[in-house]
Design a protein around this motif. Sequence first.
Motif, PDB file in Angstrom:
ATOM      1  N   LEU A  23       1.127  -1.272   0.175  1.00 49.02           N
ATOM      2  CA  LEU A  23       0.028   0.060  -0.085  1.00 49.02           C
ATOM      3  C   LEU A  23       0.831   1.322   0.149  1.00 49.02           C
ATOM      4  CD1 LEU A  23      -2.867  -1.168   2.537  1.00 49.02           C
ATOM      5  CD2 LEU A  23      -2.908  -0.768  -0.010  1.00 49.02           C
ATOM      6  N   LEU A  24       2.317   1.243   0.417  1.00 50.31           N
ATOM      7  CA  LEU A  24       3.493   2.473   0.373  1.00 50.31           C
ATOM      8  C   LEU A  24       3.238   2.882  -1.377  1.00 50.31           C
ATOM      9  CD1 LEU A  24       4.918   3.942   2.178  1.00 50.31           C
ATOM     10  CD2 LEU A  24       6.443   2.290   1.412  1.00 50.31           C
ATOM     11  N   ILE A  25       2.969   2.182  -2.126  1.00 47.00           N
ATOM     12  CA  ILE A  25       2.904   2.564  -3.532  1.00 47.00           C
ATOM     13  C   ILE A  25       2.251   3.525  -3.424  1.00 47.00           C
ATOM     14  CG2 ILE A  25       2.765   1.599  -6.089  1.00 47.00           C
ATOM     15  CD1 ILE A  25       3.728  -1.819  -4.650  1.00 47.00           C
ATOM     16  N   PHE A  26       0.474   3.030  -2.663  1.00 46.02           N
ATOM     17  CA  PHE A  26       0.272   4.305  -3.172  1.00 46.02           C
ATOM     18  C   PHE A  26       0.559   5.360  -2.430  1.00 46.02           C
ATOM     19  CE2 PHE A  26      -1.497   0.544  -4.372  1.00 46.02           C
ATOM     20  CZ  PHE A  26      -2.226   0.443  -5.804  1.00 46.02           C
ATOM     21  N   LEU A  27      -0.065   5.436  -0.549  1.00 48.86           N
ATOM     22  CA  LEU A  27       0.102   6.712  -0.081  1.00 48.86           C
ATOM     23  C   LEU A  27       1.270   7.121  -0.765  1.00 48.86           C
ATOM     24  CD1 LEU A  27       1.960   5.619   2.634  1.00 48.86           C
ATOM     25  CD2 LEU A  27       0.184   4.214   2.966  1.00 48.86           C
ATOM     26  N   GLY A  28       2.160   6.483  -0.646  1.00 52.01           N
ATOM     27  CA  GLY A  28       3.846   7.348  -0.633  1.00 52.01           C
ATOM     28  C   GLY A  28       3.639   7.866  -2.986  1.00 52.01           C
ATOM     29  N   GLY A  29       3.129   7.949  -3.572  1.00 53.41           N
ATOM     30  CA  GLY A  29       2.636   7.198  -4.571  1.00 53.41           C
ATOM     31  C   GLY A  29       3.686   9.247  -5.379  1.00 53.41           C
ATOM     32  N   VAL A  30       3.613  10.082  -4.922  1.00 57.44           N
ATOM     33  CA  VAL A  30       4.156  11.075  -5.196  1.00 57.44           C
ATOM     34  C   VAL A  30       5.362  11.359  -5.051  1.00 57.44           C
ATOM     35  CG1 VAL A  30       4.758  13.580  -4.932  1.00 57.44           C
ATOM     36  CG2 VAL A  30       2.336  12.935  -4.886  1.00 57.44           C
ATOM     37  N   VAL A  64       7.237   8.409  -4.713  1.00 60.96           N
ATOM     38  CA  VAL A  64       7.312   7.429  -6.000  1.00 60.96           C
ATOM     39  C   VAL A  64       7.885   7.659  -7.643  1.00 60.96           C
ATOM     40  CG1 VAL A  64       6.585   5.068  -7.306  1.00 60.96           C
ATOM     41  CG2 VAL A  64       6.306   5.295  -4.609  1.00 60.96           C
ATOM     42  N   MET A  65       6.595   8.649  -7.542  1.00 63.47           N
ATOM     43  CA  MET A  65       6.555   9.139  -8.787  1.00 63.47           C
ATOM     44  C   MET A  65       8.589  10.336  -9.657  1.00 63.47           C
ATOM     45  SD  MET A  65       4.336  11.955 -10.372  1.00 63.47           S
ATOM     46  CE  MET A  65       4.911  13.373  -9.000  1.00 63.47           C
ATOM     47  N   GLU A  66       8.691  10.964  -8.160  1.00 62.64           N
ATOM     48  CA  GLU A  66      10.030  10.939  -7.775  1.00 62.64           C
ATOM     49  C   GLU A  66      10.812  10.545  -7.989  1.00 62.64           C
ATOM     50  OE1 GLU A  66      10.344  14.803  -8.334  1.00 62.64           O
ATOM     51  OE2 GLU A  66       8.501  15.585  -6.191  1.00 62.64           O
ATOM     52  N   THR A  67      10.739  10.240  -7.492  1.00 66.98           N
ATOM     53  CA  THR A  67      11.945   8.451  -8.210  1.00 66.98           C
ATOM     54  C   THR A  67      12.362   7.952  -9.345  1.00 66.98           C
ATOM     55  OG1 THR A  67      12.163   7.769  -5.590  1.00 66.98           O
ATOM     56  CG2 THR A  67      12.634   5.881  -6.676  1.00 66.98           C
ATOM     57  N   SER A  80      15.315  16.043 -13.515  1.00 64.89           N
ATOM     58  CA  SER A  80      14.752  15.757 -12.486  1.00 64.89           C
ATOM     59  C   SER A  80      15.444  15.902 -11.132  1.00 64.89           C
ATOM     60  CB  SER A  80      14.821  13.770 -13.546  1.00 64.89           C
ATOM     61  OG  SER A  80      16.139  13.470 -13.196  1.00 64.89           O
ATOM     62  N   PRO A  81      14.484  15.719 -10.345  1.00 68.74           N
ATOM     63  CA  PRO A  81      13.189  14.960  -9.687  1.00 68.74           C
ATOM     64  C   PRO A  81      12.007  15.684 -10.516  1.00 68.74           C
ATOM     65  CG  PRO A  81      14.391  14.563  -8.482  1.00 68.74           C
ATOM     66  CD  PRO A  81      15.174  15.563  -8.527  1.00 68.74           C
ATOM     67  N   ILE A 137       3.666  24.042  -8.200  1.00 67.03           N
ATOM     68  CA  ILE A 137       3.421  22.490  -7.723  1.00 67.03           C
ATOM     69  C   ILE A 137       3.072  21.745  -6.695  1.00 67.03           C
ATOM     70  CG2 ILE A 137       5.933  21.374  -8.346  1.00 67.03           C
ATOM     71  CD1 ILE A 137       7.242  23.424 -10.206  1.00 67.03           C
ATOM     72  N   VAL A 138       3.148  22.656  -6.003  1.00 69.99           N
ATOM     73  CA  VAL A 138       3.434  22.831  -4.501  1.00 69.99           C
ATOM     74  C   VAL A 138       1.868  22.083  -4.410  1.00 69.99           C
ATOM     75  CG1 VAL A 138       3.161  22.637  -1.522  1.00 69.99           C
ATOM     76  CG2 VAL A 138       4.986  23.411  -3.402  1.00 69.99           C
ATOM     77  N   VAL A 139       1.448  22.922  -4.640  1.00 74.10           N
ATOM     78  CA  VAL A 139      -0.134  22.347  -4.403  1.00 74.10           C
ATOM     79  C   VAL A 139      -0.912  21.278  -5.757  1.00 74.10           C
ATOM     80  CG1 VAL A 139      -2.801  23.539  -5.235  1.00 74.10           C
ATOM     81  CG2 VAL A 139      -1.206  25.460  -4.152  1.00 74.10           C
ATOM     82  N   VAL A 140      -0.678  21.393  -6.099  1.00 78.02           N
ATOM     83  CA  VAL A 140      -1.381  20.445  -7.322  1.00 78.02           C
ATOM     84  C   VAL A 140       0.032  18.662  -6.992  1.00 78.02           C
ATOM     85  CG1 VAL A 140      -0.488  18.945  -9.800  1.00 78.02           C
ATOM     86  CG2 VAL A 140      -0.900  21.620  -9.839  1.00 78.02           C
ATOM     87  N   PHE A 141       0.940  18.459  -6.346  1.00 70.91           N
ATOM     88  CA  PHE A 141       1.649  17.857  -6.000  1.00 70.91           C
ATOM     89  C   PHE A 141       0.680  17.687  -4.020  1.00 70.91           C
ATOM     90  CE2 PHE A 141       5.879  16.801  -8.114  1.00 70.91           C
ATOM     91  CZ  PHE A 141       5.412  17.189  -9.402  1.00 70.91           C
ATOM     92  N   ALA A 142       0.342  18.279  -3.621  1.00 74.03           N
ATOM     93  CA  ALA A 142       0.280  17.841  -2.955  1.00 74.03           C
ATOM     94  C   ALA A 142      -1.306  17.231  -3.318  1.00 74.03           C
ATOM     95  CB  ALA A 142      -0.781  19.080  -1.471  1.00 74.03           C
TER      96      ALA A 142
END
Length: 326
Positions: free
Chosen positions: A250-257, A259-262, A283-284, A299-304
Motif C-alpha cells: 500500500l506504500l506504493i499508493f500512499l507514497g505515490g508522489v 514513487v513518481m519523483e524517484t 529530474s526529479p 507545483i506544491v499545490v498540485v503535488f499535495a
Amino acid sequence: MIMLAVAFLLSMILCLLFGVPYIDFLKKKMIGQYVKDCAPEAHAQKQGTPTTGGVFIILAIIVASIIALLLAQRFTTEAIIVLITLLFYTFAGFQDDYLKIKGKANDGLSARGKLLRQIAIALLPTIYVMMTYSHGTEVTVGSFVLNLKWLYPVFAVFVITGASNAYNLTDGLDGLAASTGIFAFVAAALIALFSGHPEVAIISAAVAGALFGFLKYNKPKAQVFMGDTGSLAIGGLLGTLAVVSKFEFLLIFLGGVFVMETLSVIIQVISFKTTGKRVFKMSPIHHHFELCGWSEKKIVVVFALASALLSLLALILFYLTSRGVI
C-alpha cells in the motif's frame, strides 16, 4: 482515534514552538543551504536559507509520540524500535547536512556511504519484524499472501531504504515534502490503527502534526529547510511504518508522489545513458514542471492534491482488502 488527535496536535504545537529558537540559532550561526549549480535559476535566491530544520521536526515527533504513547499505555517494544530507527536516520541525515555546511558546498556523504548507512539502519526494524511476528516474512497483496522467507529481509530493507531516498528526492521545493508527507502519514496512521498497530498509528499521527506545523516555516518563501536531517529520517520512518504494520504494498499508493519523483530520476538516468537524450527537462520531476513555467506554489499545490488523492486510494484499497473484496 482520540490519541491520534492528541499526538497530531501536540506534535504540531511543539514543532511551532521549537522552530522559533532553532531558526534564530541557525541565522546567528549563518548555517544555510548551498544550492547546486545545476539547479533551476530561480533556486539561486534560496542560497543561504537556514537548513537542518529536521532537527526540531524530529524532536517534536519524538516528544509528542512518547507523551501520547504513555497516555495511551502503548509505549511498547514496537514503538521503541520505530523511534530508535527514526533517531538513527536523523543522525545519518544530520551527518550529511553537517558535511555540506562544513564544506560550504552541496556535497555531503558519498552516495555509497549514505546508502550503506540507510541499509544498516533498515536492518533494525526488519530483524525485529522477522523475530517477533509469526507472519513476519509474509507480505499481502490484495487477498494473496506471499511468504518471501529468506528474501523478506532484502525486500524490507529495499522498502525502507527506498522510502528514505524517495522522500529525500521530493524535498526540492518550499513546502513540497512537508505538504505531500502530511497526507501520506495520515493515511499510514489510519491503516496502522485498523490493522492492529496503535503504537505505529500514534507515531504516524505525530509525524503528520509536525509536518503541518513545519509548513509555517517552510511554505514559500521558506524560512528554513528540513535538510537531509529531516527528509532522510521521515522517509525512512514511512518505510519503517509500512514494514512494521505490514502494509508494504500500500506504500506504493500512499507514497505515490514519492514513487513518481524517484521513477522520474531513474527514467532520466537510463534514457540519458542509453540514448543520450533526456525525457524530462530536469529530474526529479518537480524541477521539470518548474522549467515548464509552473510557479513553485502551483507545483506544491498540485503535488499535495495528488498525494491526498493517492492516500485516499490507499485507504480505499486497505478497506477493500480487509473486507476480502479484492
